[in-house]
Design a protein around this motif. Structure first.
Motif, short mmCIF file in Angstrom:
data_model
loop_
_atom_site.label_atom_id
_atom_site.label_comp_id
_atom_site.label_asym_id
_atom_site.label_seq_id
_atom_site.Cartn_x
_atom_site.Cartn_y
_atom_site.Cartn_z
N GLU A 111 -5.91 -3.13 -2.63
CA GLU A 111 -7.29 -3.52 -2.89
C GLU A 111 -7.77 -4.58 -1.90
O GLU A 111 -8.91 -5.04 -2.00
N ASN A 112 -6.91 -4.97 -0.97
CA ASN A 112 -7.31 -6.02 -0.03
C ASN A 112 -7.13 -5.62 1.42
O ASN A 112 -6.97 -6.48 2.29
N GLN A 113 -7.13 -4.33 1.68
CA GLN A 113 -7.08 -3.87 3.07
C GLN A 113 -8.51 -3.68 3.57
O GLN A 113 -9.38 -3.21 2.85
N ILE A 114 -8.72 -4.07 4.83
CA ILE A 114 -10.04 -3.96 5.47
C ILE A 114 -9.90 -3.07 6.70
O ILE A 114 -9.06 -3.38 7.55
N PRO A 115 -10.63 -1.99 6.84
CA PRO A 115 -11.60 -1.46 5.88
C PRO A 115 -10.91 -0.77 4.70
O PRO A 115 -9.72 -0.45 4.78
N TYR A 167 1.83 -8.42 3.63
CA TYR A 167 2.17 -6.99 3.53
C TYR A 167 3.50 -6.68 4.24
O TYR A 167 4.44 -6.19 3.61
N MET A 206 -8.01 1.16 15.73
CA MET A 206 -8.32 0.24 14.64
C MET A 206 -7.10 -0.52 14.12
O MET A 206 -7.20 -1.67 13.71
N GLU A 207 -5.95 0.14 14.05
CA GLU A 207 -4.77 -0.49 13.48
C GLU A 207 -3.56 -0.18 14.35
O GLU A 207 -3.44 0.89 14.92
N MET A 208 -2.67 -1.17 14.42
CA MET A 208 -1.62 -1.15 15.42
C MET A 208 -0.27 -0.76 14.80
O MET A 208 0.31 -1.56 14.08
N LYS A 224 -8.83 0.33 -6.52
CA LYS A 224 -10.04 0.35 -5.68
C LYS A 224 -9.62 0.45 -4.22
O LYS A 224 -9.62 -0.55 -3.49
N ARG A 261 -7.91 -10.49 8.69
CA ARG A 261 -7.45 -9.10 8.75
C ARG A 261 -6.26 -9.01 9.69
O ARG A 261 -6.34 -9.37 10.86
N PRO A 305 -8.42 4.15 8.49
CA PRO A 305 -8.97 4.42 9.82
C PRO A 305 -8.15 5.48 10.55
O PRO A 305 -6.93 5.33 10.68
N ARG A 330 -5.16 5.67 1.73
CA ARG A 330 -4.45 4.39 1.87
C ARG A 330 -3.32 4.32 0.83
O ARG A 330 -2.24 3.81 1.11
N PRO A 355 -3.94 -7.18 12.17
CA PRO A 355 -4.24 -6.04 13.05
C PRO A 355 -3.34 -4.83 12.78
O PRO A 355 -3.61 -3.74 13.26
N HIS A 356 -2.29 -5.01 11.97
CA HIS A 356 -1.36 -3.92 11.71
C HIS A 356 -1.93 -2.90 10.73
O HIS A 356 -2.18 -1.76 11.09
N ARG A 357 -2.21 -3.34 9.49
CA ARG A 357 -2.72 -2.43 8.48
C ARG A 357 -3.94 -2.98 7.76
O ARG A 357 -4.26 -2.56 6.64
N GLY A 358 -4.61 -3.96 8.37
CA GLY A 358 -5.88 -4.43 7.82
C GLY A 358 -5.78 -5.32 6.59
O GLY A 358 -6.79 -5.63 5.98
N MET A 359 -4.56 -5.74 6.24
CA MET A 359 -4.41 -6.59 5.05
C MET A 359 -5.05 -7.95 5.28
O MET A 359 -4.96 -8.51 6.39
N ARG A 360 -5.67 -8.49 4.23
CA ARG A 360 -6.28 -9.82 4.34
C ARG A 360 -5.20 -10.88 4.55
O ARG A 360 -4.30 -11.05 3.73
N SER A 417 -2.23 -4.84 -5.47
CA SER A 417 -2.98 -5.99 -4.95
C SER A 417 -3.03 -5.95 -3.42
O SER A 417 -3.91 -6.57 -2.82
N ILE A 418 -2.11 -5.24 -2.80
CA ILE A 418 -2.22 -5.01 -1.36
C ILE A 418 -3.34 -4.01 -1.09
O ILE A 418 -4.26 -4.26 -0.29
N GLU A 450 -0.51 6.42 2.12
CA GLU A 450 0.14 5.82 3.29
C GLU A 450 1.05 4.66 2.90
O GLU A 450 2.15 4.50 3.43
N ASN A 451 0.60 3.85 1.94
CA ASN A 451 1.43 2.74 1.48
C ASN A 451 2.74 3.24 0.88
O ASN A 451 3.80 2.63 1.05
#
Lengths: 216, 219, 281
Positions: free
Chosen positions: C237-241, A71, C250-252, C95, A49, C245, C100, A51-56, C234-235, C103-104
């Protein structure tokens, strides 16, 4: 007995499946991880993950000695520190920005990862080399039943058509197990192919046992 | 040669990708597949009564199946991509071309349901897709054992191009590619070929180009 | 019920050009709805009990709401200018959280990596400072003076140019992008992202455009925008969480993310939390 599930190190991949300059996704019980190897061959693992936007991060790319997020291209060193933010090329990223590093180690051709550095070394199967890995949508008991394997060291042992096979089994998410097949170092190429095909059939069998509660 | 094309169609992409890899020139004719349903319109139905794309026109010659288009492009422009050096190779190419239709039906079907409001039994499509991916993984693993990076040998053939797109886009149909190390390396080998082009859902391998940052520091 | 604020907002639920008397079954914020042509030919949206929901027809789409909207659906005056091509791009299911997805759309720093050689390319990765505000009178988030180098900014763009953008968030799951229009200096192309929240983790995205473009066919314009959005999918659908948030820890963010910071703040202020994660997990 499911002692393979409680090893301090988790086997996540074969060394040969992560060549220099690549990153792969894997799982620990604590969550998803990205395992990557730098161009110079150094292996690292960290939380999957950014830390910026949670991307794998396992979707990212390795250039030189750093891992970049797909990303926004944020770049991370092997200690998890952020070394470059492309949107602000002249900024030195604050040290607070980190992608959680994990402990990664290679032993006997297998990549092992742990959240914290364990006291012990990963298990080592003297005289064996890993063949391939498979994910099986079944529990370890079903794998055991399907293969009729017996316990040895920290794994399972089975003999298929005269070939000695060791299985390293670890839980992935409660519903699937990750299995690494190991064969004796001097196994012939034909026997390697045969063991791989046997494993495919065993997977189907284990999944049938698990789904239908078939018992032997 | 004119390709009736849709940017989001993996089958159209197969033809665009091979053309790019072998340097064949294609004139692209965009078809409003979604939302316009142009492939079901009179003009395109006269070319392909099945109401499907891609369609390839070379003068009066018209082709309607992507595997046939790959064979035609290779035969006319780059015979080495046909994979016909030995009878075994020829037969294997045919095997994987046939297999690619299972990928279209399963992985492609799941993708249509999950992405473009298609109809279908998602569980069944995903189950069939996973079975196909496992077969591909096992076969590619055996290729690696033999020191070969591609489906039919050390060099890529139309078999690889026929199978690559739906596999790479499996996650579009909520089918993970995480458990398949040999598929991952095979996809990487294809994506690293000179002339490789992407389609949406398949990202650029940014590691193949040098880091602009370090080149700036070097000079 | 914490989602009341978002229940009262308007959402796109279908294309006007794609309505039938049989109707199409879909969902809005978890509720099953049917979008159809009614008995007198006008579009109709029905809830699970077959009761009519409020309907607005605008920007080529049918809009509805599960609640009692206090305001009209926003307008885009530029889109009414004559000789623009109005482009129904269609729908793509993703999904991810509807928030999100928005925001993207507000983000430019990902262009070189996700829309490589189209909307951005290394080494032109720097995001210069731009202006962001929450306009109280309109109650909208605005980002202006956003500039970015693009190899092929639009279907009508030849070669690389520095493109200027303005971003606008007039509704919790909608964003409007105004972008330098290569064939008509001084005018702005209008590109919209309308998001239908099916659930908190699943959405149907309906991009829509009002462009000055005489060189490209409608189909080519549709394909260009579908290509761009599918590269984002594809971006997303792969963000966690999966959910956005709203907890700042949670995110920087960096300065390049000022639009996203303002968007998150605005969502929080209005209690627009359907698709948000409020507490760090």
């Amino acid at each position: 007995m499911t002692h393979t599930l409680s090893l301090p190190w988790t086997p996540v991949a074969l060394s040969s499946d992560v060549p220099p300059g690549t990153v792969i996704p894997a799982k620990l019980s604590s969550g998803p991880i990205a395992v990557w190897r730098t161009q110079s061959g150094h292996l690292s693992a960290n939380g999957d993950r950014c830390p910026h936007r949670g991307m794998r991060l396992s979707h990212g790319f390795v250039r030189g000695e750093t891992l970049s997020c797909i990303y926004h291209g944020w770049r991370f060193a092997d200690d998890g520190s952020c070394t470059h933010i492309p949107a602000h090329p002249n900024l030195t990223p604050p040290s607070a920005i980190k992608c959680n590093p994990r402990q990664a180690k290679e032993s006997g051709g297998v990549i092992w990862v742990a959240d914290e550095l364990p006291d012990e070394e990963p298990v080592f199967f003297e005289g064996y080399k890993p063949l391939r890995s498979l994910v099986v949508a079944a529990d370890e008991t079903s794998v055991r039943e399907a293969t009729q394997a017996t316990d040895v060291d920290s794994g399972l042992a089975v003999n298929h058509a005269g070939t000695d096979i060791r299985l390293l089994v670890s839980d992935l998410d409660g519903e699937q197990v990750f299995v690494i097949l190991l064969l004796a170092e001097n196994t012939s190429p034909e026997a390697c192919v045969s063991a791989s095909r046997w494993a495919e059939v065993m997977r189907q069998k284990a999944e049938r046992i698990c789904n239908h509660g078939e018992t032997t | 040669m004119k390709l009736y094309d849709y940017i989001l169609s993996p089958s159209c992409y197969k033809v665009r990708l091979l053309a790019s890899l072998i340097g064949a020139k294609l004139d692209l004719q965009s078809v409003d597949f979604h939302p316009g349903q142009e492939h079901k319109g009179d003009a395109l139905l006269t070319l392909n009564p099945a109401g499907a794309i891609p369609i390839l026109e070379d003068g009066a010659f018209v082709l309607t199946e992507s595997s046939a288009m790959l064979a035609y492009l290779a035969a006319t422009t780059a015979p080495e991509w046909e994979g016909r050096e030995t009878p075994d190779m020829s037969a294997k190419v045919q095997q994987w071309l046939a297999f690619s239709h299972r990928l279209t039906a399963s992985l492609g079907g799941a993708r249509l349901v999950e992405m473009l409001h298609g109809n279908g039994d998602l569980d069944a499509l995903q189950g069939a897709g996973i079975a196909a991916l496992r077969e591909l993984e096992a076969a590619l693993f055996e290729q690696r054992l033999a020191g070969q990076s591609f489906l039919v040998g050390e060099q890529p053939t139309i078999a690889d191009i026929a199978c690559f797109p739906y596999v790479a886009l499996a996650p579009d149909g909520s089918i993970t590619l995480d458990p398949y190390p040999s598929i991952r390396l095979w996809m990487r080998a294809i994506r690293s070929l000179p002339g490789f082009i992407e389609m949406p859902g398949i990202h650029r391998l940014h590691d193949l180009v040098p880091d602009p940052q370090s080149s700036k520091e070097d000079h | 019920m914490t989602d009341t604020a978002m229940k009262d907002a308007w959402y796109p639920v279908g294309l006007c050009s794609d309505l039938s008397a049989d109707g199409r079954k879909t969902r809005l914020m978890g509720e099953p709805i049917t979008v159809k042509t009614g008995p007198v030919g006008a579009p109709e949206v029905l809830n699970a009990d077959n009761e009519p929901l409020p309907v607005i027809i605008r920007f080529g789409h049918v809009w509805t709401s599960l609640g009692a909207p206090q305001t009209d659906l926003f307008t885009i005056p530029e889109a009414d200018q004559p000789s623009r091509k109005l482009v129904d791009v269609g729908v793509v299911r993703v999904k991810c959280s509807p928030l999100r997805a928005v925001e993207n759309f507000l983000d430019i720093a990902h262009f070189p990596f996700v829309h490589t050689d189209i909307l951005g390319a290394e080494p032109h990765t720097e995001v210069e400072d731009y202006k962001v505000e929450i306009r109280d009178e309109e109650d909208e988030v605005w980002a202006t003076k956003v500039k970015f180098f693009q190899p092929q900014a639009a279907k009508s763009a030849e070669g690389g140019i520095t493109t200027e953008y303005m971003y606008r968030v007039p509704a919790p799951t909608c964003s409007v992008l105004y972008k330098t229009c290569p064939p008509r200096p001084g005018e702005w192309d209008v590109i919209c992202l309308f998001v239908q929240p099916l659930t908190e983790d699943l959405c149907d995205v309906w991009p829509w455009m009002a462009l000055y473009d005489e060189d490209n066919t409608m189909t080519e314009l549709i394909h260009f925008q579908q290509m761009i959005f599918l590269q984002d999918r594809s971006i997303l659908e792969n963000q966690i969480p999966t959910r956005l948030p709203l907890d700042p820890g949670m995110e920087m963010p960096t300065r390049a993310d000022m639009t996203s910071v303002a968007y998150r703040r605005w969502l929080k202020r209005h209690n627009y939390t359907y698709g948000a994660q409020l507490v760090a997990k």
